[in-house]
Design a protein around this motif. Structure first.
Motif, PDB file in Angstrom:
ATOM      1  N   THR A   9       0.823  -1.216   0.000  1.00 44.55           N
ATOM      2  CA  THR A   9       0.000   0.000   0.000  1.00 44.55           C
ATOM      3  C   THR A   9       0.857   1.266   0.000  1.00 44.55           C
ATOM      4  OG1 THR A   9      -0.162  -0.131   2.404  1.00 44.55           O
ATOM      5  CG2 THR A   9      -1.968  -1.091   1.114  1.00 44.55           C
ATOM      6  N   TYR A  10       2.143   1.133   0.257  1.00 45.74           N
ATOM      7  CA  TYR A  10       3.018   2.307   0.210  1.00 45.74           C
ATOM      8  C   TYR A  10       3.371   2.720  -1.214  1.00 45.74           C
ATOM      9  CZ  TYR A  10       3.487   2.270   5.217  1.00 45.74           C
ATOM     10  OH  TYR A  10       3.213   2.352   6.539  1.00 45.74           O
ATOM     11  N   THR A  75      -1.994  12.147   2.834  1.00 50.87           N
ATOM     12  CA  THR A  75      -3.086  11.274   2.391  1.00 50.87           C
ATOM     13  C   THR A  75      -2.558   9.908   1.978  1.00 50.87           C
ATOM     14  OG1 THR A  75      -4.328  13.198   1.613  1.00 50.87           O
ATOM     15  CG2 THR A  75      -4.987  11.059   0.742  1.00 50.87           C
ATOM     16  N   ALA A  78      -1.423   7.967   5.089  1.00 51.47           N
ATOM     17  CA  ALA A  78      -2.600   7.556   5.858  1.00 51.47           C
ATOM     18  C   ALA A  78      -3.301   6.375   5.185  1.00 51.47           C
ATOM     19  CB  ALA A  78      -3.567   8.732   6.022  1.00 51.47           C
ATOM     20  N   CYS A  79      -3.459   6.443   3.879  1.00 53.05           N
ATOM     21  CA  CYS A  79      -4.086   5.324   3.154  1.00 53.05           C
ATOM     22  C   CYS A  79      -3.230   4.064   3.237  1.00 53.05           C
ATOM     23  CB  CYS A  79      -4.330   5.703   1.700  1.00 53.05           C
ATOM     24  SG  CYS A  79      -5.736   6.808   1.484  1.00 53.05           S
ATOM     25  N   LEU A  81      -1.373   3.198   5.695  1.00 51.30           N
ATOM     26  CA  LEU A  81      -1.499   2.637   7.034  1.00 51.30           C
ATOM     27  C   LEU A  81      -2.893   2.068   7.292  1.00 51.30           C
ATOM     28  CD1 LEU A  81       0.422   5.376   9.049  1.00 51.30           C
ATOM     29  CD2 LEU A  81       1.217   3.083   8.458  1.00 51.30           C
ATOM     30  N   ILE A  82      -3.913   2.649   6.711  1.00 53.80           N
ATOM     31  CA  ILE A  82      -5.295   2.217   6.964  1.00 53.80           C
ATOM     32  C   ILE A  82      -5.647   0.964   6.162  1.00 53.80           C
ATOM     33  CG2 ILE A  82      -7.715   2.867   6.614  1.00 53.80           C
ATOM     34  CD1 ILE A  82      -6.852   5.754   7.300  1.00 53.80           C
ATOM     35  N   PHE A  83      -5.311   0.951   4.882  1.00 50.93           N
ATOM     36  CA  PHE A  83      -5.681  -0.177   4.020  1.00 50.93           C
ATOM     37  C   PHE A  83      -4.651  -1.294   4.121  1.00 50.93           C
ATOM     38  CE2 PHE A  83      -8.042   3.294   2.128  1.00 50.93           C
ATOM     39  CZ  PHE A  83      -9.258   2.691   1.796  1.00 50.93           C
ATOM     40  N   SER A  84      -5.135  -2.530   4.058  1.00 59.44           N
ATOM     41  CA  SER A  84      -4.222  -3.671   4.119  1.00 59.44           C
ATOM     42  C   SER A  84      -3.807  -4.155   2.735  1.00 59.44           C
ATOM     43  CB  SER A  84      -4.865  -4.816   4.898  1.00 59.44           C
ATOM     44  OG  SER A  84      -6.081  -5.200   4.273  1.00 59.44           O
ATOM     45  N   TRP A  89     -11.244   0.891  -3.372  1.00 60.72           N
ATOM     46  CA  TRP A  89     -11.396   2.140  -2.611  1.00 60.72           C
ATOM     47  C   TRP A  89     -10.058   2.800  -2.322  1.00 60.72           C
ATOM     48  CZ3 TRP A  89     -15.290   5.154  -2.400  1.00 60.72           C
ATOM     49  CH2 TRP A  89     -16.567   4.630  -2.609  1.00 60.72           C
ATOM     50  N   PHE A  90      -9.045   1.992  -2.112  1.00 65.99           N
ATOM     51  CA  PHE A  90      -7.696   2.518  -1.919  1.00 65.99           C
ATOM     52  C   PHE A  90      -7.285   3.349  -3.133  1.00 65.99           C
ATOM     53  CE2 PHE A  90      -3.163   1.897  -2.854  1.00 65.99           C
ATOM     54  CZ  PHE A  90      -2.580   2.423  -1.717  1.00 65.99           C
ATOM     55  N   THR A  94      -6.668   7.466  -3.318  1.00 68.26           N
ATOM     56  CA  THR A  94      -5.334   8.005  -3.608  1.00 68.26           C
ATOM     57  C   THR A  94      -5.290   8.728  -4.952  1.00 68.26           C
ATOM     58  OG1 THR A  94      -4.587   5.870  -4.475  1.00 68.26           O
ATOM     59  CG2 THR A  94      -4.110   6.348  -2.160  1.00 68.26           C
TER      60      THR A  94
END
Length: 127
Positions: A9-10, A75, A78-79, A81-84, A89-90, A94
């Motif tokens: 996700t990074y 943003t 944060a995304c 860290l929040i999304f796995s 939606w991710f 973004t």
């Protein structure tokens, strides 16, 4: 190793665009384009009317670009860290943040030019 980074996700649009926007704003602030014939700078129909409008537009766009870059970086992190995983939606969040940041940069810079300059490119003096 690279493949696992690309699927993490990074690796998202907001982080990459945030870095790009911040660097672009920093470079334009530090090394402002000398004329409208420069290969870089904030270029629009309104900003290229006069040299004063060109300078003002690039100065303001560099400031807004750095601000948008910081918001996009926040943003993106944060995304991440929040999304796995990189779900739909991710990507909506973004990429949507990048599109909104770009629209804000252009819209706010053009609005700032119309507030401070008349249709002939002369500065409007405050009363």
């Amino acid at each position: 190793m690279w493949l696992s980074f690309f699927h993490s996700t990074y690796c998202n649009a907001a982080i990459f665009a945030g870095i790009l926007f911040y660097l672009m704003g920093f470079c334009i602030h530090r090394f402002p384009p000398k004329s409208t014939k420069s290969w870089y700078g904030y270029r629009s129909v309104l900003s290229t009317k006069t040299p004063e409008m060109w300078r003002s537009a690039n100065e303001y766009a560099a400031y807004i670009s750095r601000r948008v870059g910081v918001v996009l970086l926040a943003t993106g992190v944060a995304c991440a860290l929040i999304f796995s995983s990189q779900s739909d939606w991710f990507w909506y969040i973004t990429v949507g943040a990048v599109v909104a940041g770009t629209m804000y940069l252009v819209g706010d810079t053009e609005w700032e030019l119309t507030r401070h300059f008349d249709k002939d490119g002369k500065r409007i003096l405050p009363e």
